[in-house]
Design a protein around this motif. Structure first.
Motif, PDB file in Angstrom:
ATOM      1  N   THR A 285       7.166 109.405 -87.079  1.00  0.00           N
ATOM      2  CA  THR A 285       6.089 108.947 -88.560  1.00  0.00           C
ATOM      3  C   THR A 285       6.863 109.353 -89.963  1.00  0.00           C
ATOM      4  O   THR A 285       7.427 110.063 -89.916  1.00  0.00           O
ATOM      5  N   MET A 286       6.015 108.441 -90.240  1.00  0.00           N
ATOM      6  CA  MET A 286       6.708 108.346 -92.154  1.00  0.00           C
ATOM      7  C   MET A 286       5.542 109.529 -93.018  1.00  0.00           C
ATOM      8  O   MET A 286       6.017 109.667 -94.138  1.00  0.00           O
ATOM      9  N   GLU A 287       4.896 110.735 -92.117  1.00  0.00           N
ATOM     10  CA  GLU A 287       3.973 111.089 -92.999  1.00  0.00           C
ATOM     11  C   GLU A 287       4.602 112.270 -93.823  1.00  0.00           C
ATOM     12  O   GLU A 287       4.006 112.703 -94.471  1.00  0.00           O
ATOM     13  N   PRO A 288       5.513 112.789 -93.045  1.00  0.00           N
ATOM     14  CA  PRO A 288       6.822 113.942 -93.815  1.00  0.00           C
ATOM     15  C   PRO A 288       6.855 113.121 -94.724  1.00  0.00           C
ATOM     16  O   PRO A 288       6.906 113.606 -95.739  1.00  0.00           O
ATOM     17  N   THR A 289       7.263 111.984 -95.246  1.00  0.00           N
ATOM     18  CA  THR A 289       7.945 111.689 -96.182  1.00  0.00           C
ATOM     19  C   THR A 289       6.903 111.410 -97.401  1.00  0.00           C
ATOM     20  O   THR A 289       6.738 111.818 -98.557  1.00  0.00           O
ATOM     21  N   GLN A 290       5.677 110.618 -96.764  1.00  0.00           N
ATOM     22  CA  GLN A 290       4.390 109.840 -97.795  1.00  0.00           C
ATOM     23  C   GLN A 290       3.858 111.495 -98.357  1.00  0.00           C
ATOM     24  O   GLN A 290       3.908 111.543 -99.226  1.00  0.00           O
ATOM     25  N   ARG A 291       4.203 112.696 -97.447  1.00  0.00           N
ATOM     26  CA  ARG A 291       3.578 113.884 -98.544  1.00  0.00           C
ATOM     27  C   ARG A 291       4.366 114.444 -98.844  1.00  0.00           C
ATOM     28  O   ARG A 291       4.214 114.699-100.309  1.00  0.00           O
TER      29      ARG A 291
END
Length: 494
Positions: A285-291
């Motif tokens: 997912t893109m969650e680490p990037t969004q963080r």
């Protein structure tokens, strides 16, 4: 052999014997040698030239014979000569004539004439070296001749002003920065060996959309060969590391290394970056990037709280910076010179430096931001378009200063606080919506349950603390009553 080492391309190594035969049959003078300052884009074109067979793309990257190398070199030199001539006469034409004659549109078309998700057309315009660049180039060349040169020295060259100067030096230094030995690389497989991968179609689509990132005006066969090499490069990485997921924008990073160091060295560079610098971007997912993108706001707040408040009030978020971080700005910049300069810096720095550069850019553009309406659409449109005249040497120094003043561990704590506050706000909003749904009106304000809670509203209250504060309140009330009953009358008598 000297030319083979100069080009340092994988195809030249595979065709070393053919090249030696060709050179032995020539006159033997040194006039056939290519100049050492020739841009590595020429190397990529020579490495990528194929025959005119229309089925070449279906068979994968075609390996060249000696006649192909000679013809490709002649075509490339004539192409460079025609481009230089067109640059000399560019000022003699009006802007509309430039567009009509098929010049590089990126030089005449403002950024706001394209969508934010549309790749720009790179300008490969060359600039003469100034005195400082010439002196630094000589220092780098001397360091390359010294086997005792340390990794820290290469990092200082890459990060300091002007970076690594030109692509001939980058071709030699970039592998050193990431620990790749150009002499020990794996041969590239053919495209048909990899076309069964489930990501194959998506990669091909993205590569086909990346035509604007190739040198302008190259022949069709050379462009097809470069596209095949780029597709193979990407698929090799995600096949070797199946836990890493391809993302749109990965090809913008890969093409830069392909053009500079060639397909085989580029693969080893990309596999190292994919397991280090870009690993958070290649998750399920893109969650680490969004963080990671959330680092932008704490950095801006610590430098300019008014600017951060303005951006937060507009709810513009961080989406405008997503392609910058995913592609190391390779997708959004018009100038190839600026792209490779940033890559010099990022290869020699912590993997979060693209975030710090992003924050430096936003802070630098604060006057433009304050002049825009404080709403999401206006500010996203402004911020997503990078100006063509950004002073990157100054911005890199600002980013380095931000990194020293506010290291990642400090900003990480700010981000955790932001996430906790946002979570509380979401819960409160959900509770309010639920209350409105049930009772059709806004919920009453929360009432503080203790005396200390009135004066210390942020004090966390557990059952034990509530018993203690209640007992303390009773004690204070009793003392006040006792004082009033026994000492106040005596004061009145006196």
């Amino acid at each position: 052999m000297e030319r083979v080492e100069l080009l340092n391309g994988p195809v030249e190594k595979r065709n070393h014997r053919a090249f030696e035969e060709d050179r032995s049959s020539s006159s033997g003078d040194e006039s056939h040698e290519e100049p050492a300052s020739q841009n590595s884009v020429t190397t990529a074109l020579v490495a990528g030239t194929t025959t005119n067979d229309n089925n070449d793309r279906g068979r994968g990257v075609v390996r060249l014979e000696k006649c192909d190398i000679r013809c490709a070199a002649e075509d490339t030199m004539s192409l460079m000569a025609s481009q230089e001539a067109s640059e000399d006469s560019r000022n003699d034409f009006e802007e509309d004539e430039k567009q009509a004659n098929g010049k590089n549109i990126a030089l005449v078309q403002p950024n706001n004439h394209r969508r934010s998700d549309e790749p720009t057309e790179l300008s490969f315009e060359k600039f003469p070296e100034n005195h400082e660049e010439k002196l630094k180039r000589i220092k780098i060349e001397n360091a390359l001749d010294d086997p005792k040169t340390t990794l820290e020295t290469w990092k200082q060259f890459a990060k300091s002003e002007y970076g690594l100067i030109n692509d001939d030096l980058r071709r030699k230094v970039w592998p050193l920065l990431v620990g790749v030995d150009p002499q020990q690389v794996d041969p590239a497989p053919s495209l048909e060996e990899l076309n069964s991968h489930p990501e194959y179609n998506q990669v091909v689509l993205d590569v086909n959309r990346s035509l604007k990132r190739f040198p302008p005006g190259i022949p069709y066969e050379q462009r097809v060969a470069l596209q095949d090499q780029l597709t193979v490069l990407i698929l090799r990485v995600i096949i070797k590391y199946p836990h890493l997921k391809y993302y749109q924008g990965y090809h913008d990073v890969a093409i830069t290394f392909l053009l500079v160091v060639g397909e085989e060295v580029a693969f080893h560079v990309m596999e190292i970056l994919s397991t280090n610098h870009l690993v958070e971007c290649m998750q399920e997912t893109m969650e680490p990037t969004q963080r990671r993108l959330m680092f932008i706001y704490p950095l801006i707040r610590r430098e300019n709280s008014a600017l951060c408040t303005y951006l937060e009030r507009s709810t513009v978020g961080t989406l405008f910076a997503l392609p910058w971080y995913l592609t190391w700005f390779g997708h959004s910049l018009n100038s190839y010179r600026s792209v490779v300069r940033l890559y010099d810096y990022f290869l020699a720095s912590d993997f979060l430096l693209p975030i710090y550069v992003t924050s430096a850019i936003v802070i630098y553009r604060q006057n433009e931001i304050f002049q825009e309406d404080c709403d999401m659409a206006s500010l996203h449109c402004l911020l997503s378009q990078l100006p063509e005249d950004l002073p990157f040497e100054y911005l890199l120094k600002c980013a380095e200063s931000l990194y020293r003043k506010y290291p990642p561990r400090m900003i990480e704590k700010d981000v955790e606080t932001m996430i906790a506050n946002e979570k509380k706000q979401r819960i409160a909003e959900e509770q309010e919506r639920e209350y409105r749904r049930r009772y059709g009106k806004k919920p009453p304000p929360a009432v503080t349950t203790s005396l200390i809670g009135r004066f210390l509203p942020h004090l966390p209250l557990s059952r034990r603390s509530m018993v203690f504060t209640t007992a303390f309140s009773i004690l204070v009330g009793f003392c006040a009553y006792y004082y009033r009953a026994h000492y106040m009358p005596l004061t009145g008598i006196r």
